[in-house]
Design a protein around this motif. Structure first.
Motif, PDB file in Angstrom:
ATOM      1  N   LEU A 177       3.837  11.385  -2.790  1.00  0.00           N
ATOM      2  CA  LEU A 177       2.758  11.290  -1.602  1.00  0.00           C
ATOM      3  C   LEU A 177       3.149   9.955  -0.727  1.00  0.00           C
ATOM      4  CD1 LEU A 177       0.101  12.074  -0.310  1.00  0.00           C
ATOM      5  CD2 LEU A 177      -1.077  10.630  -2.362  1.00  0.00           C
ATOM      6  N   THR A 178       3.483  10.379   0.607  1.00  0.00           N
ATOM      7  CA  THR A 178       4.106   9.294   1.384  1.00  0.00           C
ATOM      8  C   THR A 178       2.600   9.019   2.338  1.00  0.00           C
ATOM      9  OG1 THR A 178       6.205  10.093   1.450  1.00  0.00           O
ATOM     10  CG2 THR A 178       5.798   8.571   3.245  1.00  0.00           C
ATOM     11  N   LEU A 179       2.645   7.448   2.546  1.00  0.00           N
ATOM     12  CA  LEU A 179       1.504   6.970   3.116  1.00  0.00           C
ATOM     13  C   LEU A 179       2.002   5.724   4.026  1.00  0.00           C
ATOM     14  CD1 LEU A 179      -0.871   6.433  -0.044  1.00  0.00           C
ATOM     15  CD2 LEU A 179      -0.849   8.448   1.535  1.00  0.00           C
ATOM     16  N   GLU A 180       1.343   5.909   5.388  1.00  0.00           N
ATOM     17  CA  GLU A 180       1.642   4.817   6.498  1.00  0.00           C
ATOM     18  C   GLU A 180       0.399   3.946   6.349  1.00  0.00           C
ATOM     19  OE1 GLU A 180       4.218   4.424   8.189  1.00  0.00           O
ATOM     20  OE2 GLU A 180       5.226   6.175   8.336  1.00  0.00           O
ATOM     21  N   THR A 181       0.943   2.568   6.241  1.00  0.00           N
ATOM     22  CA  THR A 181      -0.183   1.697   5.923  1.00  0.00           C
ATOM     23  C   THR A 181      -1.185   1.650   7.159  1.00  0.00           C
ATOM     24  OG1 THR A 181       1.497  -0.214   6.680  1.00  0.00           O
ATOM     25  CG2 THR A 181       1.324   0.327   4.350  1.00  0.00           C
ATOM     26  N   ASP A 182      -0.651   1.955   8.380  1.00  0.00           N
ATOM     27  CA  ASP A 182      -1.457   1.969   9.531  1.00  0.00           C
ATOM     28  C   ASP A 182      -2.753   2.798   9.490  1.00  0.00           C
ATOM     29  OD1 ASP A 182      -0.565   4.408  10.021  1.00  0.00           O
ATOM     30  OD2 ASP A 182       0.353   3.550  11.851  1.00  0.00           O
ATOM     31  N   ARG A 183      -2.814   3.696   8.240  1.00  0.00           N
ATOM     32  CA  ARG A 183      -4.052   4.620   7.950  1.00  0.00           C
ATOM     33  C   ARG A 183      -4.887   4.020   7.019  1.00  0.00           C
ATOM     34  NH1 ARG A 183      -3.105   9.441   5.733  1.00  0.00           N
ATOM     35  NH2 ARG A 183      -4.823  10.207   6.585  1.00  0.00           N
ATOM     36  N   PHE A 184      -4.506   3.183   6.336  1.00  0.00           N
ATOM     37  CA  PHE A 184      -5.394   2.329   5.338  1.00  0.00           C
ATOM     38  C   PHE A 184      -6.643   1.588   6.159  1.00  0.00           C
ATOM     39  CE2 PHE A 184      -2.115   3.005   2.555  1.00  0.00           C
ATOM     40  CZ  PHE A 184      -2.433   2.702   1.414  1.00  0.00           C
TER      41      PHE A 184
END
Length: 230
Positions: A177-184
């Motif tokens: 599961l790959t997450l971009e921190t700008d979506r946190f």
């Protein structure tokens, strides 16, 4: 301020996995979690401390097993060293909760005594450079999770996502599961985006379907260079 995700699912309960990652309410740490009806209670805090919560579980909504998860920011406004997170229903036995002191980074985790601590080894993790060549791409070896990222002394951010969906930045059902921190999203009084993942950040992952919780402090070996574009 709370962020909740709730959905219904028909499945058998998964087995417990016990793993010593966070200090538990039965340990020697002064920070502890107890349960009081609909409240999850953190005790042993410094007066006026600010905390971030993560947790969830499964309860019966009439006859339908219902999974829920959420994150929450709170402060000890009255200085008694205690913070409560009140739920919409009695805290179910099939649940697990963690609290992090946002100043010190100290953490505790607990499940209701009838169930035992629902904690698991931290899934695989890798942190890489995204399209902007910043260390803002976080991949965890998981399917559906609620993630809490705490940077002690700075704040807390959270995200809920499912592997292989539009939540997953690589869009592939590849087990990561790959997450971009700008979506946190920042919790409570936290100001601004999380930016780059940094050594010393505390990651707490709640596995929604398994109702298990795991934690990891980011270290140098978590950073990998996957080449231009992430």
């Amino acid at each position: 301020m709370s962020r909740y995700t709730t959905f219904r699912i028909h499945l058998a309960l998964l087995g417990l996995v016990l793993f010593g990652g966070l200090a538990t309410s039965a340990g020697a740490q002064s920070l502890a979690i107890t349960f009081d009806g609909q409240d999850v209670v953190a005790t042993g805090l410094a007066p006026q401390a600010e905390v971030a919560w993560i947790g969830g579980g499964q309860f019966l909504d009439r006859t339908v097993p219902t999974l829920f998860s959420g994150t929450h920011w709170a402060a000890d406004d009255n200085g008694d060293g205690e913070v409560r997170w009140t739920q919409d229903h009695p805290v179910p036995n099939v649940s697990v909760w963690a609290v992090v002191d946002l100043d010190t980074g100290k953490a505790a985790a607990a499940s209701p005594p009838a169930a035992g601590l629902r904690e698991a080894p931290f899934p695989g993790v890798r942190i890489s450079q995204g399209a902007l060549r910043t260390w803002g791409r976080l991949a965890v070896e998981a399917w559906q999770v609620q993630v809490l990222l705490v940077r002690p002394g700075k704040g807390a951010w959270s995200l809920w996502a499912t592997e292989g969906t539009r939540d997953d930045e690589d869009g592939e059902a590849d087990g990561w599961l790959t997450l971009e921190t700008d979506r946190f999203e920042p919790l409570g009084a936290t100001a601004g985006d999380v930016g780059d993942v940094q050594e010393g950040d505390l990651l707490t992952v709640f596995d929604v379907e398994a109702v298990r919780l795991s934690t990891h402090t980011v270290e140098a070996s978590d950073f990998v260079d996957l080449g231009e574009g992430g």
